[in-house]
Design a protein around this motif. Sequence first.
Motif, PDB file in Angstrom:
ATOM      1  N   GLU B  20       0.851  -1.184   0.000  1.00 16.94           N
ATOM      2  CA  GLU B  20       0.000   0.000   0.000  1.00 16.94           C
ATOM      3  C   GLU B  20       0.883   1.228   0.000  1.00 16.94           C
ATOM      4  OE1 GLU B  20      -2.797   0.576   3.249  1.00 16.94           O
ATOM      5  OE2 GLU B  20      -4.075   1.756   1.925  1.00 16.94           O
ATOM      6  N   LEU B  21       0.707   2.079  -0.993  1.00 21.74           N
ATOM      7  CA  LEU B  21       1.430   3.346  -1.080  1.00 21.74           C
ATOM      8  C   LEU B  21       0.436   4.465  -0.788  1.00 21.74           C
ATOM      9  CD1 LEU B  21       3.572   2.797  -4.303  1.00 21.74           C
ATOM     10  CD2 LEU B  21       4.123   2.243  -1.932  1.00 21.74           C
ATOM     11  N   ARG B  22       0.839   5.350   0.081  1.00 21.62           N
ATOM     12  CA  ARG B  22      -0.082   6.385   0.539  1.00 21.62           C
ATOM     13  C   ARG B  22       0.014   7.656  -0.290  1.00 21.62           C
ATOM     14  NH1 ARG B  22       1.088   7.303   6.649  1.00 21.62           N
ATOM     15  NH2 ARG B  22       3.262   6.953   6.007  1.00 21.62           N
ATOM     16  N   CYS B  23      -1.133   8.285  -0.436  1.00 18.09           N
ATOM     17  CA  CYS B  23      -1.214   9.558  -1.152  1.00 18.09           C
ATOM     18  C   CYS B  23      -2.317  10.383  -0.514  1.00 18.09           C
ATOM     19  CB  CYS B  23      -1.508   9.330  -2.626  1.00 18.09           C
ATOM     20  SG  CYS B  23      -1.859  10.850  -3.544  1.00 18.09           S
ATOM     21  N   ASN B  24      -1.984  11.594  -0.114  1.00 18.81           N
ATOM     22  CA  ASN B  24      -2.975  12.538   0.387  1.00 18.81           C
ATOM     23  C   ASN B  24      -2.931  13.784  -0.474  1.00 18.81           C
ATOM     24  OD1 ASN B  24      -1.967  11.024   3.136  1.00 18.81           O
ATOM     25  ND2 ASN B  24      -4.144  11.448   3.102  1.00 18.81           N
ATOM     26  N   TYR B  25      -4.082  14.337  -0.730  1.00 20.04           N
ATOM     27  CA  TYR B  25      -4.142  15.490  -1.607  1.00 20.04           C
ATOM     28  C   TYR B  25      -4.886  16.625  -0.928  1.00 20.04           C
ATOM     29  CZ  TYR B  25      -8.981  14.268  -2.281  1.00 20.04           C
ATOM     30  OH  TYR B  25     -10.291  14.008  -2.049  1.00 20.04           O
ATOM     31  N   GLY B  59      -6.455  -0.726 -12.067  1.00 18.40           N
ATOM     32  CA  GLY B  59      -5.498  -0.274 -13.051  1.00 18.40           C
ATOM     33  C   GLY B  59      -4.776  -1.424 -13.711  1.00 18.40           C
ATOM     34  N   ILE B  60      -3.684  -1.076 -14.350  1.00 18.63           N
ATOM     35  CA  ILE B  60      -2.883  -2.101 -15.012  1.00 18.63           C
ATOM     36  C   ILE B  60      -1.983  -2.793 -14.007  1.00 18.63           C
ATOM     37  CG2 ILE B  60      -2.962  -0.890 -17.216  1.00 18.63           C
ATOM     38  CD1 ILE B  60      -0.062   0.036 -16.636  1.00 18.63           C
ATOM     39  N   LYS B  61      -1.441  -3.925 -14.388  1.00 20.59           N
ATOM     40  CA  LYS B  61      -0.460  -4.666 -13.609  1.00 20.59           C
ATOM     41  C   LYS B  61      -1.000  -5.112 -12.256  1.00 20.59           C
ATOM     42  CE  LYS B  61       3.400  -2.171 -15.691  1.00 20.59           C
ATOM     43  NZ  LYS B  61       4.749  -1.593 -15.485  1.00 20.59           N
ATOM     44  N   GLY B  62      -2.313  -5.233 -12.104  1.00 21.89           N
ATOM     45  CA  GLY B  62      -2.891  -5.715 -10.862  1.00 21.89           C
ATOM     46  C   GLY B  62      -3.011  -4.692  -9.757  1.00 21.89           C
ATOM     47  N   PHE B  63      -2.790  -3.437 -10.051  1.00 15.83           N
ATOM     48  CA  PHE B  63      -2.905  -2.373  -9.059  1.00 15.83           C
ATOM     49  C   PHE B  63      -4.347  -1.870  -8.951  1.00 15.83           C
ATOM     50  CE2 PHE B  63       1.339  -1.388  -7.637  1.00 15.83           C
ATOM     51  CZ  PHE B  63       2.151  -1.913  -8.627  1.00 15.83           C
ATOM     52  N   GLU B  64      -4.674  -1.377  -7.768  1.00 15.21           N
ATOM     53  CA  GLU B  64      -5.949  -0.724  -7.534  1.00 15.21           C
ATOM     54  C   GLU B  64      -5.727   0.439  -6.574  1.00 15.21           C
ATOM     55  OE1 GLU B  64      -8.472  -3.733  -5.762  1.00 15.21           O
ATOM     56  OE2 GLU B  64      -7.831  -3.157  -3.750  1.00 15.21           O
ATOM     57  N   ALA B  65      -6.653   1.363  -6.564  1.00 14.83           N
ATOM     58  CA  ALA B  65      -6.567   2.489  -5.646  1.00 14.83           C
ATOM     59  C   ALA B  65      -7.969   2.847  -5.185  1.00 14.83           C
ATOM     60  CB  ALA B  65      -5.904   3.693  -6.313  1.00 14.83           C
ATOM     61  N   GLU B  66      -8.046   3.355  -3.968  1.00 12.57           N
ATOM     62  CA  GLU B  66      -9.327   3.725  -3.396  1.00 12.57           C
ATOM     63  C   GLU B  66      -9.355   5.196  -3.057  1.00 12.57           C
ATOM     64  OE1 GLU B  66     -10.504   1.468   0.009  1.00 12.57           O
ATOM     65  OE2 GLU B  66     -12.591   2.153  -0.138  1.00 12.57           O
ATOM     66  N   PHE B  67     -10.335   5.885  -3.567  1.00 12.16           N
ATOM     67  CA  PHE B  67     -10.538   7.297  -3.275  1.00 12.16           C
ATOM     68  C   PHE B  67     -11.385   7.416  -2.016  1.00 12.16           C
ATOM     69  CE2 PHE B  67     -11.258  11.655  -3.544  1.00 12.16           C
ATOM     70  CZ  PHE B  67     -12.600  11.969  -3.661  1.00 12.16           C
ATOM     71  N   LYS B  68     -10.859   8.120  -1.015  1.00 12.25           N
ATOM     72  CA  LYS B  68     -11.595   8.371   0.218  1.00 12.25           C
ATOM     73  C   LYS B  68     -11.657   9.879   0.427  1.00 12.25           C
ATOM     74  CE  LYS B  68     -10.503   4.023   2.553  1.00 12.25           C
ATOM     75  NZ  LYS B  68      -9.948   3.378   3.772  1.00 12.25           N
ATOM     76  N   ARG B  69     -12.800  10.426   0.122  1.00 14.67           N
ATOM     77  CA  ARG B  69     -12.968  11.886   0.203  1.00 14.67           C
ATOM     78  C   ARG B  69     -12.792  12.375   1.639  1.00 14.67           C
ATOM     79  NH1 ARG B  69     -15.524  15.384  -3.177  1.00 14.67           N
ATOM     80  NH2 ARG B  69     -16.504  13.663  -4.318  1.00 14.67           N
ATOM     81  N   SER B  70     -13.317  11.638   2.602  1.00 10.77           N
ATOM     82  CA  SER B  70     -13.271  12.085   4.000  1.00 10.77           C
ATOM     83  C   SER B  70     -11.838  12.164   4.521  1.00 10.77           C
ATOM     84  CB  SER B  70     -14.086  11.141   4.879  1.00 10.77           C
ATOM     85  OG  SER B  70     -13.544   9.837   4.836  1.00 10.77           O
ATOM     86  N   GLN B  71     -10.958  11.371   3.934  1.00  6.86           N
ATOM     87  CA  GLN B  71      -9.558  11.361   4.359  1.00  6.86           C
ATOM     88  C   GLN B  71      -8.647  12.061   3.356  1.00  6.86           C
ATOM     89  OE1 GLN B  71      -8.325   7.344   5.349  1.00  6.86           O
ATOM     90  NE2 GLN B  71     -10.281   6.888   6.329  1.00  6.86           N
ATOM     91  N   SER B  72      -9.213  12.575   2.276  1.00  6.70           N
ATOM     92  CA  SER B  72      -8.421  13.207   1.213  1.00  6.70           C
ATOM     93  C   SER B  72      -7.276  12.292   0.794  1.00  6.70           C
ATOM     94  CB  SER B  72      -7.879  14.563   1.673  1.00  6.70           C
ATOM     95  OG  SER B  72      -8.931  15.450   1.941  1.00  6.70           O
ATOM     96  N   SER B  73      -7.623  11.038   0.586  1.00  7.71           N
ATOM     97  CA  SER B  73      -6.577  10.078   0.247  1.00  7.71           C
ATOM     98  C   SER B  73      -6.915   9.313  -1.024  1.00  7.71           C
ATOM     99  CB  SER B  73      -6.358   9.094   1.406  1.00  7.71           C
ATOM    100  OG  SER B  73      -7.467   8.236   1.555  1.00  7.71           O
TER     101      SER B  73
END
Lengths: 113, 116
Positions: B20-25, B59-73
């Motif tokens: 899991e790679l983290r990203c906050n915006y 996404g490609i290569k077996g990756f997925e990502a989850e958008f969480k508005r409440s956490q801006s992540s």
Amino acid sequence: DAGITQSPRHKVTETGTPVTLRCHQTENHRYMYWYRQDPGHGLRLIHYSYGVKDTDKGEVSDGYSVSRSKTEDFLLTLESATSSQTSVYFCAIKKRDRQETQYFGPGTRLLVL
Amino acid sequence: AQSVTQPDIHITVSEGASLELRCNYSYGATPYLFWYVQSPGQGLQLLLKYFSGDTLVQGIKGFEAEFKRSQSSFNLRKPSVHWSDAAEYFCAVGEGFTGGGNKLTFGTGTQLKVEL
């Protein structure tokens, strides 16, 4: 593959020398971008273009100019290169999809001595 | 102004382990969110993107990502990492379409190392 080529791929130049990098696309996209990539900074937008002769500045535009006389070519010029402009430069295009997706070229590695 | 934070500069995982790679915006409106991957000496390749709708994107290569508005992540995940996944990963946020050209703001990247 977004049909983007960049030239040159590698360049070594001296401080004070003008340098022009070329981005060429084959798919007639309207929007083109120049970014620079530096360790610890990710990619930062230098300039972008939204049509022939239509350009605008990004967040790190000082010391750079751009030109777009044809849809397929977007040129980035360093009028007088400085060592702080040593970087990897990426060109990108935006495809016509709702998500505003940008696709990147292979990059140009520039070393200013 | 929009901004992206990737708090992990380096991550090391064993092959076959989950990732899991983290990203906050930071962005005032509904964001466009992207994950790109860069192998050494290469350009950036789009892994996946979020625009609207289902908050879990594949996404490609077996990756997925989850958008969480409440956490801006917008965290990137993969259930089982392969040695070929070793690369640098960039999260980016894009402005909504303005007619004058959108702009991407990138995080500083996370370097992934995979131990065999």
